[in-house]
Design an enzyme around this catalytic site. Structure first.
Site, PDB file in Angstrom:
ATOM      1  N   GLU A   1      46.456  35.935  30.986  1.00  0.00           N
ATOM      2  CA  GLU A   1      46.350  36.032  29.540  1.00  0.00           C
ATOM      3  C   GLU A   1      46.760  37.398  29.029  1.00  0.00           C
ATOM      4  O   GLU A   1      46.566  38.407  29.704  1.00  0.00           O
ATOM      5  CB  GLU A   1      44.908  35.793  29.122  1.00  0.00           C
ATOM      6  CG  GLU A   1      44.467  34.392  29.357  1.00  0.00           C
ATOM      7  CD  GLU A   1      43.147  34.099  28.705  1.00  0.00           C
ATOM      8  OE1 GLU A   1      43.050  33.114  27.969  1.00  0.00           O
ATOM      9  OE2 GLU A   1      42.201  34.869  28.907  1.00  0.00           O
TER      10      GLU A   1
ATOM     11  N   CYS B   1      47.204  43.946  24.772  1.00  0.00           N
ATOM     12  CA  CYS B   1      46.482  44.132  26.029  1.00  0.00           C
ATOM     13  C   CYS B   1      47.117  43.245  27.094  1.00  0.00           C
ATOM     14  O   CYS B   1      47.127  42.019  26.971  1.00  0.00           O
ATOM     15  CB  CYS B   1      45.022  43.743  25.776  1.00  0.00           C
ATOM     16  SG  CYS B   1      43.994  43.859  27.226  1.00  0.00           S
TER      17      CYS B   1
ATOM     18  N   CYS C   1      41.237  38.953  39.800  1.00  0.00           N
ATOM     19  CA  CYS C   1      40.951  40.354  40.126  1.00  0.00           C
ATOM     20  C   CYS C   1      40.102  40.416  41.380  1.00  0.00           C
ATOM     21  O   CYS C   1      39.236  39.576  41.589  1.00  0.00           O
ATOM     22  CB  CYS C   1      40.209  40.994  38.948  1.00  0.00           C
ATOM     23  SG  CYS C   1      40.040  42.786  39.091  1.00  0.00           S
TER      24      CYS C   1
ATOM     25  N   CYS D   1      33.490  43.399  39.633  1.00  0.00           N
ATOM     26  CA  CYS D   1      32.505  44.121  38.836  1.00  0.00           C
ATOM     27  C   CYS D   1      31.522  43.077  38.285  1.00  0.00           C
ATOM     28  O   CYS D   1      31.935  42.038  37.778  1.00  0.00           O
ATOM     29  CB  CYS D   1      33.180  44.859  37.682  1.00  0.00           C
ATOM     30  SG  CYS D   1      34.409  46.046  38.247  1.00  0.00           S
TER      31      CYS D   1
ATOM     32  N   CYS E   1      31.812  41.606  34.625  1.00  0.00           N
ATOM     33  CA  CYS E   1      33.130  41.172  34.134  1.00  0.00           C
ATOM     34  C   CYS E   1      33.425  39.738  34.544  1.00  0.00           C
ATOM     35  O   CYS E   1      33.302  39.374  35.714  1.00  0.00           O
ATOM     36  CB  CYS E   1      34.213  42.100  34.685  1.00  0.00           C
ATOM     37  SG  CYS E   1      35.865  41.657  34.110  1.00  0.00           S
TER      38      CYS E   1
ATOM     39  N   CYS F   1      36.772  42.313  25.679  1.00  0.00           N
ATOM     40  CA  CYS F   1      36.738  42.979  26.982  1.00  0.00           C
ATOM     41  C   CYS F   1      35.935  42.190  27.988  1.00  0.00           C
ATOM     42  O   CYS F   1      34.789  41.854  27.734  1.00  0.00           O
ATOM     43  CB  CYS F   1      36.046  44.324  26.905  1.00  0.00           C
ATOM     44  SG  CYS F   1      36.717  45.402  25.715  1.00  0.00           S
TER      45      CYS F   1
END
Ligand code: SAH
Length: 384
Positions: free
Chosen positions: A105, A118, A125, A129, A132, A354
């Site tokens: 995205e 962004c 990933c 974390c 996230c 975020c």
């Protein structure tokens, strides 16, 4: 695209993401005399990255037969937009599907007369974390330079911002803050950024590009020396114990090593401060003592702090700090002389804020289903 070619798109080489030297090589391989290839490559570059054309027939500075040969062999196809969403606050999010069916995205966050795009650097990933959403998706793969550059093209196409305007651009800034860790995919990210910065193309100045990293300390200096873009560090904790827990990358590159890399970051100065991002997690990292420790930790580094209210996602193990806790935290940081804006959440209604990005393609694969268009994850961004 309305290319007049007969060969199917997948049999043609896609030129997006190539630099001038690579374009020249393609031209020579196609039979163009070496002597003129450099100039032709320059012209091609200009059409691709300055004019944003997707159809060779529009390249009017090239002669007709050359345009036809180009169309037979090459393509400038963008990835499929599997889904485009628009938030009530104007934020736009694109779920892009690449040739192998994998998806990522990108998000555009408009301000009044400008905005930050962004971009994602990976599908999924590896960082995991805890706060996230993208971290709950396993890495599928790195994005190639073409796929990163394509995210920019799709956004510019969407705003019809071609040719590259001199001023008054809507898409004025780039933030590498989408899915993935850009410094784990440095070569492709660097190549895409070099293309974006070129004054004869997208022409986004290095001052308007920010790369955010969770702290791949050994790559930070190289990024500064080679790209010279603004640096953002996802800090989020001021002690190793907590950071180890919420950001496992800290076990590999602990705070002392990370901060040392920041101190050495080329070009960091008062005019070009390093941004420390700090997600506000209720009862975890948001106490006045944390704020004081933060100020001490970054002493001597030209810095600003970006406080990010935690954005929730389904099953998230944290809550956002209270507005009072955030204000109190910001006040302590401010008093120590650092600017500490609280990042206004944007695009939450379309999971574009975020840490909310996540592609569903992985889930579908795990359950044995072929990847198909579905509502997917979102990233975050900020204009520095
Ligand atoms: N891997 C890079 C690029 C991702 S940037 C990095 O970590 O910097 C995404 C930013 O959003 C990071 O600062 C990340 O820590 C932050 N973030 C992740 N999840 C979040 C959430 N749920 N709420 C608010 N911010 C979040």
């Amino acid at each position: 695209m309305n290319e007049t070619s007969t060969s199917p798109a997948h049999e043609r080489t896609n030129l997006i993401g190539m630099d001038r030297a690579e374009l020249a090589c393609q031209l020579v391989a196609m039979g163009e005399p070496e002597k003129g290839a450099k100039l032709r490559a320059k012209q091609l570059w200009h059409w691709i990255y300055h004019h944003g054309v997707a159809d060779f027939s529009e390249m009017t500075t090239l002669n007709g037969p050359l345009r036809e040969t180009l169309a037979e062999r090459f393509t400038l196809a963008r990835p499929d937009v599997a889904r485009e969403q628009r938030s009530e606050d104007g934020t736009r999010k694109w779920l892009l599907r690449f040739e192998d069916g994998q998806e990522a995205e990108s998000v555009f966050i408009p301000e009044e007369d400008r905005g930050a795009l962004c971009l994602s650097s990976q599908v999924g990933c590896t960082l995991t974390c805890k706060f996230c959403h993208t971290g709950t998706q396993r890495l599928v793969r790195n994005l190639g330079a073409r796929e990163i550059v394509s995210q920019f093209l799709v956004a510019r196409d969407s705003y019809d911002e071609w040719p590259t305007p001199q001023d008054g651009r809507m898409i004025s800034n780039i933030v590498m803050m989408g899915m993935g860790e850009p410094l784990f995919n440095y070569d492709n990210v660097a190549k895409a950024i070099q293309i974006a910065m070129d004054p004869e193309g997208f022409s986004i100045s290095r001052r308007r590009i920010t790369l955010s990293t969770a702290g791949v300390a050994p790559m930070i200096e190289r990024c500064g020396a080679e790209l010279g873009v603004n640096l953002a560090i996802s800090l989020h904790a001021v002690e190793d114990d907590l950071r180890d827990e919420i950001m496992p990358i800290n076990r590999k590159y602990p705070l002392a090593q990370l901060l040392e890399a920041c101190r050495r970051y080329p070009r960091a100065s008062n005019a070009r401060r390093i941004t420390f991002e700090y997600v506000m997690l209720k009862g975890v990292n948001d106490s006045p003592a944390d704020a004081k420790a933060l100020v001490q930790l970054i002493a001597g580094i030209p810095a600003k702090i970006n406080l990010i209210p935690f954005n929730a996602w389904p099953g998230a193990p944290y809550e956002c700090s209270s507005p009072e806790a955030i204000d109190q935290f910001a006040a302590i940081v401010n008093k120590a002389g650092y600017s500490a804006p609280v990042r206004a959440p944007r695009g939450r209604d379309i999971l574009a804020a975020c840490g909310q990005l996540r592609s569903e393609s992985v889930k579908a694969r795990r359950s044995g289903q072929p990847s198909k268009p579905r509502p997917a994850p979102a990233p975050q961004a900020a204009i520095s």
